[in-house]
Design a protein around this motif. Structure first.
Motif, mmCIF file in Angstrom:
data_model
loop_
_atom_site.group_PDB
_atom_site.id
_atom_site.type_symbol
_atom_site.label_atom_id
_atom_site.label_comp_id
_atom_site.label_asym_id
_atom_site.label_seq_id
_atom_site.Cartn_x
_atom_site.Cartn_y
_atom_site.Cartn_z
ATOM 1 N N THR A 126 0.829 -1.207 0.000
ATOM 2 C CA THR A 126 0.000 0.000 0.000
ATOM 3 C C THR A 126 0.862 1.255 0.000
ATOM 4 O O THR A 126 0.591 2.216 -0.731
ATOM 5 N N LEU A 127 1.911 1.278 0.818
ATOM 6 C CA LEU A 127 2.822 2.419 0.830
ATOM 7 C C LEU A 127 3.469 2.632 -0.532
ATOM 8 O O LEU A 127 3.555 3.764 -1.028
ATOM 9 N N LYS A 128 3.915 1.550 -1.147
ATOM 10 C CA LYS A 128 4.538 1.668 -2.466
ATOM 11 C C LYS A 128 3.536 2.170 -3.501
ATOM 12 O O LYS A 128 3.892 2.956 -4.403
ATOM 13 N N SER A 129 2.288 1.734 -3.386
ATOM 14 C CA SER A 129 1.260 2.176 -4.331
ATOM 15 C C SER A 129 1.044 3.676 -4.240
ATOM 16 O O SER A 129 0.935 4.372 -5.258
ATOM 17 N N TYR A 130 0.978 4.201 -3.010
ATOM 18 C CA TYR A 130 0.783 5.642 -2.844
ATOM 19 C C TYR A 130 2.028 6.428 -3.202
ATOM 20 O O TYR A 130 1.939 7.576 -3.674
ATOM 21 N N ALA A 131 3.197 5.827 -2.994
ATOM 22 C CA ALA A 131 4.429 6.489 -3.420
ATOM 23 C C ALA A 131 4.439 6.681 -4.940
ATOM 24 O O ALA A 131 4.860 7.731 -5.446
ATOM 25 N N ARG A 132 3.974 5.668 -5.677
ATOM 26 C CA ARG A 132 3.905 5.779 -7.136
ATOM 27 C C ARG A 132 2.816 6.756 -7.561
ATOM 28 O O ARG A 132 3.028 7.616 -8.424
ATOM 29 N N ALA A 133 1.646 6.601 -6.966
ATOM 30 C CA ALA A 133 0.495 7.407 -7.390
ATOM 31 C C ALA A 133 0.707 8.891 -7.119
ATOM 32 O O ALA A 133 0.290 9.746 -7.912
#
Length: 525
Positions: A106-113
């Motif tokens: 989830t953290l990686k997803s928001y970092a990308r988004a």
């Protein structure tokens, strides 16, 4: 060992011996927690003043990169978190992965988004609105990060994911977070925060954690704060009606009880792909984390002619799932997190049995593998069958937070809709059917009482993400008894931590204020 609390930029122990946390298999005391003696008003003010100012000084892209740094810290400590999950939650390897890896993902997803918002520090919403006969006076809507703090009062079942799925969008928005994890499993959340603080990837005051009692925390909330709670409907009601929350119109996001449904269409007969996919998913939801998920399947709605076949197929698979000490090779299902949760689950199961017969489980002689049932907190995976429909008094209302589900036969699509809606609002329903008439009638009829609906057929097969698996790019939340809240959904989650306002003025003024604004339409992209 007593776990320290991180507030006002420092680690502080609460007074007294503290509340003990236990191993749910052996009953061994692991650590203690205490918040006694902490100045919670000062702690919240420090978060607002120091953490908030530092975060808002950063761009969205810089905060996105910061989230990537948090994910790297957690990834490096993954083995430690799995060990704590095993010891404090009784998690199997798969259960720990569901929680810990889900948090990192989830953290990686928001970092990308978050990168798409670029160098902006606020959001511009929609076009300008003419307010005069010429363009001399116009209106423009903006969203700016709140200057308060995001207060998270979290549940015991996901100490890792429950923390970071809330924290990721709040931090990306520029709002500091203040975490009060559920006491029985607070160790993992506290350790994660400790590792992130030590690594220095977040500004001072951007993250705080208090373990133990919340005490008078809500007395000190302010107009620009957000309170996000996951847990029981009773506690949610107390939070919503807290005098300070009401007086200051504090934003509250709730995720509460949910009797989620899996629904088989009339074409999901034995031998069909849809029938087999439903059986597999019901078993998974009964056994992953021992059914301790807000999104777990609680009711299985099946066409009456094949309802017994479905129940028999699920029972056969459950019989091959060893339940016991997760340290023992071959064990697939672990304990509940505490003796208190075990007692609550068994009490709820007794209520369900007023309406239903046992198909599998609820064996009074049940013995977990390599564990003392007197010390451990196991509940045998149990499948019930209820043919009372809407006349059932308990099945549609009681959520047993453990490995328990009930099969309910239905007659036609209208009755399936009525059963699903009888839950009063759910986080998720999953539908197993390739019949377009059934899906087309069912989904719109239950949509306003469900936050997420997953439709699975043979064309999807095993590629679906799972009934109980919450994806960071999709909405998590549900109406009615499920709390009425919304989390995740990609960048949509940032809206919770921004305040919409409109500025009326000249084109020059609006141009000035728009210089550091990204298009708010990106939140829904």
């Amino acid at each position: 060992m007593k776990l320290a609390n991180h507030i006002c930029g420092q680690w502080l122990e609460g007074r007294g011996e503290g509340l003990p946390l236990h191993d749910p298999v052996s009953g061994e005391q692991l650590v203690t927690v205490s918040s006694d003696g902490l100045d919670l008003a000062a702690a919240l003010e420090f978060s607002r003043r120091e953490g908030g100012a530092a975060l808002r000084a950063m761009t969205y892209a810089a905060r996105a990169a910061m989230l990537g740094g948090v994910a790297e810290v957690l990834q490096a400590k993954r083995a430690d978190y799995f060990d704590i999950s095993l010891r404090n939650s009784g998690a199997t390897e798969a259960d720990a992965g569901f929680d810990v890896d889900g948090a990192i993902f989830t953290l990686k997803s928001y970092a990308r988004a978050g990168k798409v918002l670029g160098a902006a520090r606020c959001l511009r919403e929609g076009g300008r609105v003419a307010l005069a006969k010429t363009d001399v006076f116009q209106g423009q809507h903006f969203l700016v990060p709140l200057s308060g703090v995001a207060i998270f009062i979290n549940a015991f079942n996901f100490p890792a994911w429950g923390l970071w799925e809330k924290a990721a969008p709040a931090l990306l928005a520029g709002v500091p977070v203040f975490v009060k994890p559920a006491t029985p499993t607070a160790w993992l959340a506290q350790r994660m925060v400790a590792d992130v603080v030590e690594a220095g990837v977040l500004p001072t005051g951007a993250i705080s954690i208090v373990c133990g009692s919340a005490r008078e925390l809500l007395d000190h909330v302010g107009e620009c704060d957000v309170v996000s709670f996951t847990g029981s409907a009773d506690t949610a009601a107390r939070i919503r009606n807290h005098p300070a929350v009401v007086a200051r119109s504090v934003r509250v996001n709730i995720e509460a009880d949910s009797v989620n449904s899996a629904i088989l269409g009339p074409d999901a007969v034995p031998g069909s792909a849809e029938f087999d996919l439903a059986v597999k998913e019901v078993v998974r939801e009964l056994t992953v984390k021992a059914g301790q998920k807000c999104t777990a399947i609680r009711r299985v709605l099946v066409p009456a002619p094949v309802a017994r076949d479905l129940a028999a197929a699920v029972a056969a698979r459950l019989a091959g799932m060893p339940v016991g000490n997760p340290r023992t090779a071959g064990v697939r299902v672990g304990p509940l997190v505490s003796k208190a949760q075990q007692a609550a689950a068994l009490e709820g199961l007794a209520r369900l049995r007023e309406d239903a017969e046992v198909v599998y489980g609820a064996d009074p002689g049940f013995m977990p593998v390599d564990a003392d049932p007197q010390q451990a907190a196991f509940v045998q995976p149990t499948l019930l069958f209820c043919d009372k429909g809407l006349a059932a008094r308990q099945v549609h209302d009681v959520e047993v937070f453990g490995p328990v589900a009930t099969v309910l036969p239905y007659g036609d699509v209208a009755e399936a809709v009525a059963f699903a809606r009888r839950g009063g609002g759910s986080l998720v329903a999953s539908v197993y059917s390739a019949d377009p008439a059934f899906v087309g009638a069912l989904v719109p009829a239950i949509a306003d009482l469900h936050g997420r609906i997953m439709v699975v057929d043979a064309s999807v097969g095993a590629n679906h993400t799972g009934h109980g698996n919450v994806m960071p790019t999709c909405l998590h939340g549900g109406p009615g008894r499920a709390g009425g809240g919304e989390e995740l959904g990609g960048l949509r989650a940032l809206a919770m931590y921004h305040r919409r306002h409109v500025v009326q003025g000249s084109a020059a003024v609006l141009d000035l204020l728009s210089r550091e604004a990204a298009d708010a339409a990106l939140l829904g992209a």
